[in-house]
Scaffold this active site. Structure first.
Site, mmCIF file in Angstrom:
data_model
loop_
_atom_site.group_PDB
_atom_site.id
_atom_site.type_symbol
_atom_site.label_atom_id
_atom_site.label_comp_id
_atom_site.label_asym_id
_atom_site.label_seq_id
_atom_site.Cartn_x
_atom_site.Cartn_y
_atom_site.Cartn_z
ATOM 1 N N LYS A 1 46.655 38.175 44.798
ATOM 2 C CA LYS A 1 46.606 37.597 43.447
ATOM 3 C C LYS A 1 46.947 38.634 42.379
ATOM 4 O O LYS A 1 47.712 38.366 41.474
ATOM 5 C CB LYS A 1 45.198 37.080 43.110
ATOM 6 N N ARG B 1 36.305 31.251 39.191
ATOM 7 C CA ARG B 1 35.887 31.436 40.584
ATOM 8 C C ARG B 1 34.812 30.435 40.981
ATOM 9 O O ARG B 1 34.362 30.444 42.129
ATOM 10 C CB ARG B 1 35.341 32.855 40.765
ATOM 11 N N ARG C 1 44.003 48.666 50.982
ATOM 12 C CA ARG C 1 44.261 48.397 49.565
ATOM 13 C C ARG C 1 43.954 49.621 48.701
ATOM 14 O O ARG C 1 42.930 50.278 48.881
ATOM 15 C CB ARG C 1 43.350 47.256 49.134
ATOM 16 N N ARG D 1 38.837 50.683 46.069
ATOM 17 C CA ARG D 1 37.703 50.040 45.417
ATOM 18 C C ARG D 1 36.465 50.110 46.296
ATOM 19 O O ARG D 1 36.542 49.901 47.506
ATOM 20 C CB ARG D 1 38.041 48.585 45.127
ATOM 21 N N ARG E 1 32.401 38.984 50.521
ATOM 22 C CA ARG E 1 33.268 38.432 49.470
ATOM 23 C C ARG E 1 34.047 37.213 49.984
ATOM 24 O O ARG E 1 34.265 36.255 49.254
ATOM 25 C CB ARG E 1 34.233 39.508 48.960
HETATM 26 P P1 AMP Z 1 38.289 40.985 41.798
HETATM 27 O O1 AMP Z 1 38.830 42.264 41.270
HETATM 28 O O2 AMP Z 1 38.898 39.779 41.113
HETATM 29 O O3 AMP Z 1 38.319 40.860 43.296
HETATM 30 O O4 AMP Z 1 36.740 40.942 41.377
HETATM 31 C C1 AMP Z 1 35.822 41.907 41.851
HETATM 32 C C2 AMP Z 1 34.408 41.391 41.703
HETATM 33 O O5 AMP Z 1 34.124 41.131 40.320
HETATM 34 C C3 AMP Z 1 34.109 40.078 42.411
HETATM 35 O O6 AMP Z 1 33.800 40.268 43.780
HETATM 36 C C4 AMP Z 1 32.925 39.569 41.599
HETATM 37 O O7 AMP Z 1 31.737 40.256 41.947
HETATM 38 C C5 AMP Z 1 33.289 39.991 40.189
HETATM 39 N N1 AMP Z 1 34.078 38.928 39.503
HETATM 40 C C6 AMP Z 1 35.389 38.983 39.110
HETATM 41 N N2 AMP Z 1 35.764 37.836 38.536
HETATM 42 C C7 AMP Z 1 34.684 37.009 38.570
HETATM 43 C C8 AMP Z 1 34.437 35.684 38.146
HETATM 44 N N3 AMP Z 1 35.389 34.937 37.588
HETATM 45 N N4 AMP Z 1 33.192 35.184 38.342
HETATM 46 C C9 AMP Z 1 32.211 35.913 38.893
HETATM 47 N N5 AMP Z 1 32.378 37.159 39.333
HETATM 48 C C10 AMP Z 1 33.598 37.719 39.180
#
Ligand code: AMP
Length: 213
Positions: A13, A88, A127, A160, A171
């Site tokens: 994404k 999400r 990653r 990360r 996740r």
């Molecule tokens: P990402 O970089 O999009 O994979 O996000 C990393 C982490 O941030 C996720 O595993 C969640 O803990 C938190 N996070 C990011 N976006 C959201 C969202 N829209 N709602 C809730 N938690 C989020």
């Protein structure tokens, strides 16, 4: 153009959202990046978000929704945006819809990048991302020109904390339980585009651009 990216963590994404943002000249908005920036700057929001992120859980909707709606109200979002990692949950999608409806607008496309779980777990270990400009890479599938260094800005790439294997599994579980229902939500809205995310990144981009144009 207002675009939402769907797909499991590690589906690609972030990479494709950056490509789309460049193609259409609209901002790329990643809620994960906003949380990580807040953690780095040790803000109150960042401290709250970190405890959930470290477990592979979602940050609660009451924190996340307000933060995202404030961001898309900024001037640079007037002509659209690509949302990466938001919504999400169904309540997030409903809040986004309600906020856009108030402005007589709506999401134009929800791009779902489909990748099976087994492929995701293999991918996530490799990653890497750039802490400075947000560029994303993979040591095998999308390697930077120079190992460990960002092609865009020359910064050192990092892994990360939540890409550790046990957090990845958590996740994925969170994704299936809370985020996957959004595919049906956007299908009913008539804006869903599904793309095979197991292809090479430039092939995936070609499919996405074909769906968007
Ligand atoms: P990402 O970089 O999009 O994979 O996000 C990393 C982490 O941030 C996720 O595993 C969640 O803990 C938190 N996070 C990011 N976006 C959201 C969202 N829209 N709602 C809730 N938690 C989020």
């Amino acid at each position: 153009m207002k675009i939402v990216m769907l797909g499991a963590p590690g589906a690609g994404k972030g990479t494709q959202a950056l490509n789309i943002a460049k193609e259409f000249g609209i901002p790329h908005i990643s809620t994960g990046d906003i949380f990580r920036a807040n953690i780095k700057n040790q803000t109150e929001l960042g401290m709250k978000a970190k405890s959930y992120m470290d477990k592979g859980a979602l940050v609660p909707d009451d924190i996340t929704i307000g933060m995202l709606l404030d961001r898309i109200a900024e001037k640079d979002c007037e002509n659209g945006f690509v949302l990466d990692g938001f919504p999400r949950t169904i309540p997030q999608a409903e809040s986004l819809k309600a906020a856009l409806t108030l402005q007589n607008t709506a999401i134009d496309h929800a791009v779902d990048i489909e990748v099976p779980d087994e492929v995701i777990t293999t991918r996530m270990g490799g990653r890497r991302s750039c802490p400075k400009c947000g560029g994303t890479y993979h040591v095998v599938f999308n390697a930077p020109k120079k190992e460990g260094i960002c092609d865009n800005c020359g910064s050192e790439l990092t892994q990360r904390a939540d890409d550790k294997p046990e957090t990845v599994l958590e996740r994925l579980k969170t994704y299936h339980e809370q985020t996957q229902p959004l595919i049906d939500f956007y299908n009913k809205e008539g804006v869903l585009d599904t793309v095979d995310g197991t292809q090479k990144p430039d092939e995936v981009l070609k499919c996405i651009l074909g769906a968007l144009k």
